[in-house]
Each structure stands twice: as C-alpha cells, then as structure tokens.
Design a protein around this motif. Sequence first.
Motif, PDB file in Angstrom:
ATOM      1  N   MET A  33     -38.939 -17.236  18.257  1.00 11.71           N
ATOM      2  CA  MET A  33     -38.268 -18.264  17.453  1.00 11.71           C
ATOM      3  C   MET A  33     -36.916 -18.578  18.080  1.00 11.71           C
ATOM      4  N   SER A  34     -36.464 -19.799  17.858  1.00  8.88           N
ATOM      5  CA  SER A  34     -35.117 -20.184  18.260  1.00  8.88           C
ATOM      6  C   SER A  34     -34.100 -19.489  17.340  1.00  8.88           C
ATOM      7  N   LEU A  36     -32.031 -20.974  15.898  1.00  5.77           N
ATOM      8  CA  LEU A  36     -31.902 -21.921  14.780  1.00  5.77           C
ATOM      9  C   LEU A  36     -33.029 -21.777  13.759  1.00  5.77           C
ATOM     10  N   GLU A  37     -34.041 -21.011  14.122  1.00  4.06           N
ATOM     11  CA  GLU A  37     -35.237 -20.946  13.270  1.00  4.06           C
ATOM     12  C   GLU A  37     -35.379 -19.636  12.514  1.00  4.06           C
ATOM     13  N   ILE A  38     -34.408 -18.740  12.672  1.00  8.42           N
ATOM     14  CA  ILE A  38     -34.539 -17.445  11.989  1.00  8.42           C
ATOM     15  C   ILE A  38     -33.742 -17.440  10.689  1.00  8.42           C
ATOM     16  N   GLY A  39     -34.199 -16.676   9.740  1.00  7.20           N
ATOM     17  CA  GLY A  39     -33.489 -16.555   8.470  1.00  7.20           C
ATOM     18  C   GLY A  39     -32.143 -15.882   8.697  1.00  7.20           C
ATOM     19  N   HIS A  40     -31.126 -16.350   7.939  1.00  9.21           N
ATOM     20  CA  HIS A  40     -29.797 -15.761   8.149  1.00  9.21           C
ATOM     21  C   HIS A  40     -29.707 -14.367   7.544  1.00  9.21           C
ATOM     22  N   ASN A 233     -23.495 -17.936   1.193  1.00 16.87           N
ATOM     23  CA  ASN A 233     -24.622 -18.875   1.294  1.00 16.87           C
ATOM     24  C   ASN A 233     -24.989 -18.974   2.774  1.00 16.87           C
ATOM     25  N   THR A 234     -25.838 -19.933   3.140  1.00 17.01           N
ATOM     26  CA  THR A 234     -26.244 -20.017   4.538  1.00 17.01           C
ATOM     27  C   THR A 234     -25.024 -20.232   5.433  1.00 17.01           C
ATOM     28  N   PRO A 235     -24.724 -19.316   6.310  1.00 19.22           N
ATOM     29  CA  PRO A 235     -23.565 -19.514   7.186  1.00 19.22           C
ATOM     30  C   PRO A 235     -23.915 -20.495   8.314  1.00 19.22           C
ATOM     31  N   PRO A 236     -22.902 -20.963   9.032  1.00 16.89           N
ATOM     32  CA  PRO A 236     -23.157 -21.860  10.178  1.00 16.89           C
ATOM     33  C   PRO A 236     -23.664 -21.002  11.343  1.00 16.89           C
ATOM     34  N   VAL A 237     -24.952 -20.707  11.295  1.00 18.29           N
ATOM     35  CA  VAL A 237     -25.562 -19.688  12.151  1.00 18.29           C
ATOM     36  C   VAL A 237     -25.198 -19.845  13.627  1.00 18.29           C
ATOM     37  N   PHE A 238     -25.410 -21.027  14.153  1.00 10.79           N
ATOM     38  CA  PHE A 238     -25.225 -21.197  15.593  1.00 10.79           C
ATOM     39  C   PHE A 238     -23.752 -21.093  15.993  1.00 10.79           C
TER      40      PHE A 238
END
Lengths: 356, 356
Positions: A33-34, A36-40, A233-238
């Motif tokens: 997975m990228s 960008l595609e994994i759960g945080h 909450n969802t962090p800015p992963v990248f």
Amino acid sequence: MKVHNFNAGPSILPNEVLYKASKALIDFEGSGMSILEIGHRTAPFMAVMEEARSLVKELMQLEDDFEVLFLQGGATMQFMQIPMNLLENGETAAYIDTGVWSSKAIKEAKLFGYTDVIASSKESNYNHIPKQFTIPQQASYLHITTNNTIYGTQWQSTPESSIPLVADMSSDILSRSMDFNKYSLIYAGVQKNMGAAGATMVAVRKSMLGKVTRKIPSILDYRNHIENGSMLNTPPVFAVYITMLTLRWLKEQGGIPAIEKINDKKAALLYDEIDHNPLFRGTVVKEDRSKMNACFIMDKPEMEEEFIKFCKKEDIVGIKGHRLSGGFRVSMYNALPYESVEVMVEAMKYFSLKKA
Amino acid sequence: MKVHNFNAGPSILPNEVLYKASKALIDFEGSGMSILEIGHRTAPFMAVMEEARSLVKELMQLEDDFEVLFLQGGATMQFMQIPMNLLENGETAAYIDTGVWSSKAIKEAKLFGYTDVIASSKESNYNHIPKQFTIPQQASYLHITTNNTIYGTQWQSTPESSIPLVADMSSDILSRSMDFNKYSLIYAGVQKNMGAAGATMVAVRKSMLGKVTRKIPSILDYRNHIENGSMLNTPPVFAVYITMLTLRWLKEQGGIPAIEKINDKKAALLYDEIDHNPLFRGTVVKEDRSKMNACFIMDKPEMEEEFIKFCKKEDIVGIKGHRLSGGFRVSMYNALPYESVEVMVEAMKYFSLKKA
Ligand SMILES: Cc1ncc(COP(=O)(O)O)c(C=O)c1O
Ligand SMILES: Cc1ncc(COP(=O)(O)O)c(C=O)c1O
Ligand SMILES: [Mg+2]
Ligand SMILES: [Mg+2]
Ligand SMILES: [Mg+2]
Ligand SMILES: [Mg+2]
C-alpha cells in the motif's frame, strides 16, 4: 536536473527525503500500500508519528514537561489557537512586533484578551529587531517571532523573560542552537526547515494549559491533542511522514550544532558578497541579519528584473523579494547546499563585472 | 504487489494518481523541483488549486453561488467551524444523529448556540437512518451525516427541507449522484473518496455567510478563504495536489454517474454474499445499507479472528470493524476495483465451505 532553490517556503528539502517519500508513495515499507493508503491508527503510521514527535524533543533537547504536536492549519492557525488556550478573558498578552507575521499574531490575540505591543520596528520598515523594551510582569506571556521571513531579520538571542515566552519559529526552527527550554510554547509551520506544507509543529509545556476559563472547541484544545498522542482525528499523514524523514536526515547530519555551522558558512558567504559587491546592498541592520532569509536590493532598481532573468539562466530560482520589501530575498534553509550559495555568489560577481 | 485494500480511511487511491504523484515528488512538471519545494503562490501550484476547486464544482454540478475551499483540520474542524460561521448566539441548529460523527458535530455546535437533535438512531445502536422527524422552521440549518462510516448506514435520499441543509459527506462524497444543490454547505475530509489526508473540502453557498455577529478568528472565517482563493495562508499543497489528480481521474472514469454504477455493482456483489452466506450477517437494516462501508458480523464471533487471518493470506486488508461496532467493515470507496470485491466474496465463500 535540480535547480538552486532559494524559495522562502514551501522550500527546498533534502534529496534523500524526496527519494524515500517517492518510493513510499507507491509502496510503504513493503505493505503493498502507499503511505497515503494506510490507516493512521495502524502500527506503521503510529511509529512514524511517534518518531517525529520524539526526534523534535531530542534534537531540540526539550525538557520532559514539553509535549510535541503536529497540528493542521499552519502557523496562522496558531495565531488564534495560542491566545485561545493561554490568554484568559480580560488578561493581557505582550507581543513584540517585528513584521507581518507578528502583526497578524497580535490581531488574532485581540479577540481573546488585551494585547500590549511592547516594542515594534515598524517605523523603520522592520529593518531591525527592537532592543529596548520592558516586559510587563503581569502579562500572561510574551510572544516573539524569532525570524522574520519577509524582512530578513532574526533575533540573535532569546530575550530574558520572567513571564512565559511564546515563539513563532516558522522560518528558523532547527537551524541554530538556542536554549529552547527558555520557552513555554514554540510553534512552526513545518514547510520551511522541517518538512512539507500541511503540518504545524507545536511544542508546549503541559504546565501552561488548563488555566483559561473559556470553553475551547475540542479540536482547538491542545490538551485533547496531547491526550490523543497528536491523533485526535486523522492527522496530515504525508506531511508528518516527510517531517519525520527530514528530522531523521537532520539527526544524521549531526543535529542542530552541525547544521548551524553550515548555515553560518552559507550566510557569511552571501552577506560578504552583498557587502562587497557595489551593485547590491543589504536592507537590514547588520547585527540583526537573518541567516535564513537574506534581503537585499540594488542601488539601481531598474536592473533587478534583469538580474533575476540572468539568475534564471543559471538555474537559480526563488530569489525575488516579497512584495512588501521588494528587491531580493535569498532563503538558505537547512536543506540548501553550500554549493547553491556559491553559485548565487558567482552570479552576483559575474553580473557585477558585466555591468562595470 | 498491491493488496486488496478495504481500509475505511485513509484508504485506497487510484494507481495512476500514486504514480503521477510519485514522479512529481522528485520533479514537478520539469521544474527541477519537487511539488513539495515550490512556492504555493507560483503559477504552477495556483493552477493545481484552481483545477481542484473547479473540478469539484463541475463533477458535483454546483450552482454558481457555491465556493469550493480546501481547508485544514479535517472534518472534525468543521464540526466547530460550521456553527461558528452559521449559528448566531442564542439561535438553534437542528441535527440528526446517526452515529459517532454526528454526535461529535452536535457537541461542538453547543459551544455556539442551541442544538435541537430532531432524530437519532442511537437506541438501536445506529443500525438505521431515522425516517420520522419534523424540521423546526426557525432553526438556522439542519445538519446530517450522509454516510456513517462506523456503523455502515447511508441516507438513500436527501431529506426535503425548507431550512438550509448542511452535510458531512466525508465518507460518500463523489460516490453517487445527488442533487447537491439542495445543500447549503457540504464538507468532507478528502482522505476517503477524494484524495489524501490533510485537506478538507468545503463547498459553501456565499449567501449563507456574514450573518452571525460574533467575531470570527481570521483563519476560521470562510469569507477570508473565499476572498483569497483558498490560499489565505500556506495550503496543504500535497494533499490538494493528490485531490486534484483524484478528481481528474474521476472525470476520466466518466464522473459521478459512471463511478456510481461501479459502486452499485460492488455493493450488490458484497451484500448478496453477506445475505446468502450462512456464516455472515449484516448489522444494518437493509434499506439503509451503505454502499461505501458494509458492516457485518459472524454468528460465531469466535471465528472472526480466524477469518481475518485467512483473508490476510489472500492479501485482503482493512476489513476489521470499528471498535464500536465490532465484526467486519469492508469499505468500497471509488478507487477500489470491482476485482477486489470479487476476491473478498471468494474468500467468504471458501471460508464458509471449509467450515461447513
Ligand atoms: C514567521 C512566519 N510565521 C507564520 C507564517 C504563516 O505560516 P502558514 O502559512 O503556515 O500559516 C509564515 C509563513 O511564511 C512565517 O514565515
Ligand atoms: C463521516 C465522517 N465525519 C467525520 C470524520 C472525521 O474526519 P477527520 O478525521 O478528517 O477529522 C470521519 C472520519 O472518518 C467520518 O467518517
Ligand atoms: Mg514578524
Ligand atoms: Mg554591496
Ligand atoms: Mg454520524
Ligand atoms: Mg448471511
């Protein structure tokens, strides 16, 4: 082919970071997975977040009371989030105004309490850092901007303060040794020295929090982010991933003391040329010059466009000054190689000879 | 090797998007700079931002009064930013509670005015969408969550409302045809159907703004973002870039009507297996099932771990249910290929035969 990238921010990043991230964008650590595609909330990303947070503490040698967060909204969000969390209704916060960014911070603080602007270099178009000021002992905190990105000024030392110090370090974070423990809250948009646009680093002493009576929306309350390990909450992963890689890179370079030496050399080389070259002139008083953003002009402004075009042919980009200060701004963040400054200086020399 | 990625968000993205972004991370459009290294106010990035904004308008066929913004802070920031901008002190906003996300939105609204929760499916563990409710005509707006990501419910049609409709579409944005013009404000964290974590899409009718008397911090006032073309401060550059690429990809697929057909087929295939396979059972009333997130359980819960392990060997990831609902959650966002659902269904069939 890489250009010589003097952008003020977003700005140059280490090549190693970009290559690693480019691979992770297709396949992150063999996961199929990228990034960008994994759960945080999966172990691999939690490890990224934790490494980024702890590298900040390690590189800045922050005391245990500090918590490091990666939030969203940029440094601009902090202009309001800081007084919302730290400034009680009816109380006063002290600010020193060294340019656009401090002014914006002051404007937002007024929504939450009183502001006392104890010094400003506005009258002289922000060409220096104020030296004379008295810190009001009853103020909740003193806010400074350690490096002014637009005018090219930089605090050379941390002011002595008996009230909590708050600093916007967006444009010189991790670029030089400082006693970071003299501060109570340090913040920075990571898009200059620390990573990619989309994350804001906040290092805050836990002991500063929970003292105001107003109701703070959940997402704006630092305590909620601390409790949730910067994953409310969802962090800015990248952006956090790029930051982690950039922090790793900095550690491999030898950390802040090592990068500071290179930053000193780069700034010395450029300012020396500015001073000796008859075509160019610095706009900031010498003792307050920024080692990150060098601002200078030409005595003959009509030549400026021509010089920028000339530089472009030499693959030099990002040197046009901010619209408010004009002339040139050459940003020399951590990732900028010494060689790029050499190329810049060569261009200045050559252009000057051509015009002589 | 790609896995079959059923993550609930961040989640699967189109391969084309990832490959293109991976290249842009090294060299963006031949600039000699990474997409992370260019100024956000340069023409190439402004073009990215404008394309992303206008593709949203085009794909959703939004009326001219709508402005599209890419903000930071996630959908969670919108929980407070919406009432801050739209709900006058002392006035009431109506909410329908279909799960965790609506509940969080309600909690934040209470900081700004009164809330009237006109319907809730909480009593039945959020296994359906409420059908009976009266919309209070004096309320400032009615807020719904079009798709509940955790419980796997989805509004099948837009409620008729004479007061402004506000919707959290985080988990089904751009997945199906709707009359988006029935809404006054639509928001979504982009990390499911639209892009990568770090940007939040807000589409708001300009006519909704400027009606509250409270002072709004600059960064939280939608009007400032509109005035500045969604570039009030440094935007989350990379997240917006990924979003633009994902929107382009969607347009190339034929837009919402085309993707909806595939989404319908994927959901039909999976739910059919859930219904016919004796080992599995859906948790949501049939008419409210989400086509994005299918939630189901096993009659023998002790088998669930075993099934997840079995799936892992088949390169199926991300199917574990949210801790609040248990069992399984299979997310089938736009970028998930039909083939992945076929593999999933095969696994369910095979496992069931093995256990028979
Ligand atoms: C010193 C300083 N503070 C604040 C900002 C604003 O940062 P952001 O765009 O992340 O809000 C900048 C941006 O360049 C800056 O240089
Ligand atoms: C429907 C819905 N609303 C809001 C959120 C919260 O989004 P964020 O993490 O971007 O704040 C989520 C996250 O999964 C969601 O599914
Ligand atoms: Mg300033
Ligand atoms: Mg000179
Ligand atoms: Mg909900
Ligand atoms: Mg069944």
